[in-house]
Design a protein around this motif. Structure first.
Motif, PDB file in Angstrom:
ATOM      1  N   GLN A  50      13.876  44.834  25.456  1.00 19.49           N
ATOM      2  CA  GLN A  50      13.859  44.189  26.764  1.00 19.49           C
ATOM      3  C   GLN A  50      14.575  42.845  26.670  1.00 19.49           C
ATOM      4  OE1 GLN A  50       9.960  45.383  29.137  1.00 19.49           O
ATOM      5  NE2 GLN A  50       9.388  44.471  27.187  1.00 19.49           N
ATOM      6  N   THR A  79      11.937  41.185  30.635  1.00 16.01           N
ATOM      7  CA  THR A  79      10.550  40.727  30.567  1.00 16.01           C
ATOM      8  C   THR A  79      10.536  39.209  30.528  1.00 16.01           C
ATOM      9  OG1 THR A  79       8.441  40.873  29.372  1.00 16.01           O
ATOM     10  CG2 THR A  79      10.454  40.802  28.045  1.00 16.01           C
ATOM     11  N   GLN A  84       3.486  41.112  26.820  1.00  9.05           N
ATOM     12  CA  GLN A  84       3.910  42.403  27.367  1.00  9.05           C
ATOM     13  C   GLN A  84       4.982  43.023  26.490  1.00  9.05           C
ATOM     14  OE1 GLN A  84       7.151  43.154  28.890  1.00  9.05           O
ATOM     15  NE2 GLN A  84       6.494  45.266  29.220  1.00  9.05           N
ATOM     16  N   ASP A  85       5.878  42.197  25.957  1.00 11.22           N
ATOM     17  CA  ASP A  85       6.984  42.705  25.150  1.00 11.22           C
ATOM     18  C   ASP A  85       6.470  43.373  23.878  1.00 11.22           C
ATOM     19  OD1 ASP A  85       9.787  43.019  25.048  1.00 11.22           O
ATOM     20  OD2 ASP A  85       9.997  41.343  23.659  1.00 11.22           O
ATOM     21  N   SER A  88       4.670  46.593  24.442  1.00 10.17           N
ATOM     22  CA  SER A  88       5.620  47.685  24.668  1.00 10.17           C
ATOM     23  C   SER A  88       6.140  48.256  23.353  1.00 10.17           C
ATOM     24  CB  SER A  88       6.795  47.194  25.525  1.00 10.17           C
ATOM     25  OG  SER A  88       6.358  46.865  26.829  1.00 10.17           O
TER      26      SER A  88
END
Length: 345
Positions: A50, A79, A84-85, A88
């Motif tokens: 991302q 992102t 969150q990264d 993932s």
């Protein structure tokens, strides 16, 4: 801090991480599907990741400089959140991702099968984050933040740690700290939101900070460098399974990113900026390149992004002090791996 911050911890984060771990096997099948059957000596042909709007990370720079070949990057979206990264990565939606080391430690504490392999951002004389207020603001001290709103890019990461540390050091009680509200605002709109007085403090990092300070009317109340000095703050992680099944690709990824970091460190600033602008234009995502003109340094402490023990042990100790981790639950000395970084030798 108020419930908006607290919900990142406790049951909500436990559920999120549990779901991430349960989904790992499903998501990582995508990595296996990209097997290159040994072509060019590597186990995979591409790495999914991302990006971030209007900026270039060091692996993107490595690809443009030719260091990453024959590996190619596959962009799957943007992102603004380190937690969150890296989640993932755990679910297998991407192959590598990065976050503040404190957030990485939280994920490791939840038994996520990941390993930090290289630092990718940090804090130095030129690259730091300011927690900024408007000129003329009544906020002069930490006490003045009680009942106020501070904008951050995400909860549970770099800025929350720094803000809490500042409030602790300034003598606020836990009850008073709970009355300081963190709100999530995209970094690119934080300055505008502050000027519109929809928040009381904006968190502004390096490039966005310089653009805002150049326009005037804003100044930092405190900075992360004031509190912690120079340090690498975040690392890229890979799953343990990816490393085990793709050791050659892992080494190529880390070596290429490390070389790109040193290229940016040793190359004249104007040339680095020009390269970033070229990369942004060529990838065709309709992005504004004005922010990269303010790039000044890598911010990374270790040569080639080599990870130092203190960059993990500091945050392990901090989380123990906060009550998030139990004493002895994690050892900061063994949470990361510099094995694939040529500069660690």
């Amino acid at each position: 801090m108020k419930a908006r911050v607290d919900k990142f911890t406790g049951a909500a984060v436990a559920l999120s991480l549990t779901m991430s771990l349960l989904l790992t096997g499903c998501g990582e099948s995508k990595t296996l599907a990209s097997k290159n059957q040994g072509k060019n000596g590597l186990e995979v042909s591409e790495l999914r990741y991302q990006g971030a709007v209007g900026s270039v990370n060091f692996t993107e720079l490595a690809e443009d400089l030719g260091y990453l070949a024959p590996l190619k990057l596959k962009y799957i979206g943007n992102t603004i959140s380190g937690p969150q990264d890296i989640q993932s990565v755990v679910t297998g939606d991407i192959d590598f991702g990065g976050a503040f080391n404190g957030a990485v430690i939280k994920l490791l504490a939840a038994h996520a099968p990941i390993t930090p392999v290289i630092s990718y951002y940090g804090v130095d004389e030129n690259t730091w984050s300011g927690y900024c207020v408007l000129d003329g603001s009544p906020i002069k001290t930490a006490k003045d933040l009680i009942g106020k709103k501070i904008a951050v890019n995400t909860l549970g990461a770099h800025h929350e740690f720094v803000i809490k540390e500042y409030l602790h050091r300034q003598g606020l009680t836990p009850k008073e700290i709970e009355q300081v509200t963190l709100v999530v605002v995209p970094p690119v709109t934080s300055e505008q939101t502050l000027r519109a007085k929809q928040i009381d403090v904006a968190t502004l990092g390096s490039i966005l900070r310089d653009k805002a300070l150049e326009r005037g009317g804003i100044h930092p109340l405190f900075t992360d460098k004031d509190l912690f000095g120079t340090f690498s703050a975040g690392t890229y992680v890979l799953t343990n399974r990816f490393i085990k099944e793709n050791p050659k690709a892992t080494r190529k990824f880390v070596e290429a990113t490390a070389k790109a970091i040193e290229w940016a460190r040793s190359t004249p600033r104007a040339e680095v900026v020009a390269r970033f602008e070229k990369i942004i234009h060529q990838r065709g995502r309709k992005e504004d390149t004005s922010a990269v003109k303010f790039w000044k340094s890598t911010g990374i402490a270790g040569k080639g992004g080599v990870i130092a023990t203190k960059e993990f042990s500091t945050w392990v100790d901090w989380l123990v002090k906060e009550g998030t981790l139990k004493k002895g639950q994690l050892d900061g000395k063994i949470l990361f791996d510099n094995e694939f970084n040529p500069y660690s030798k």
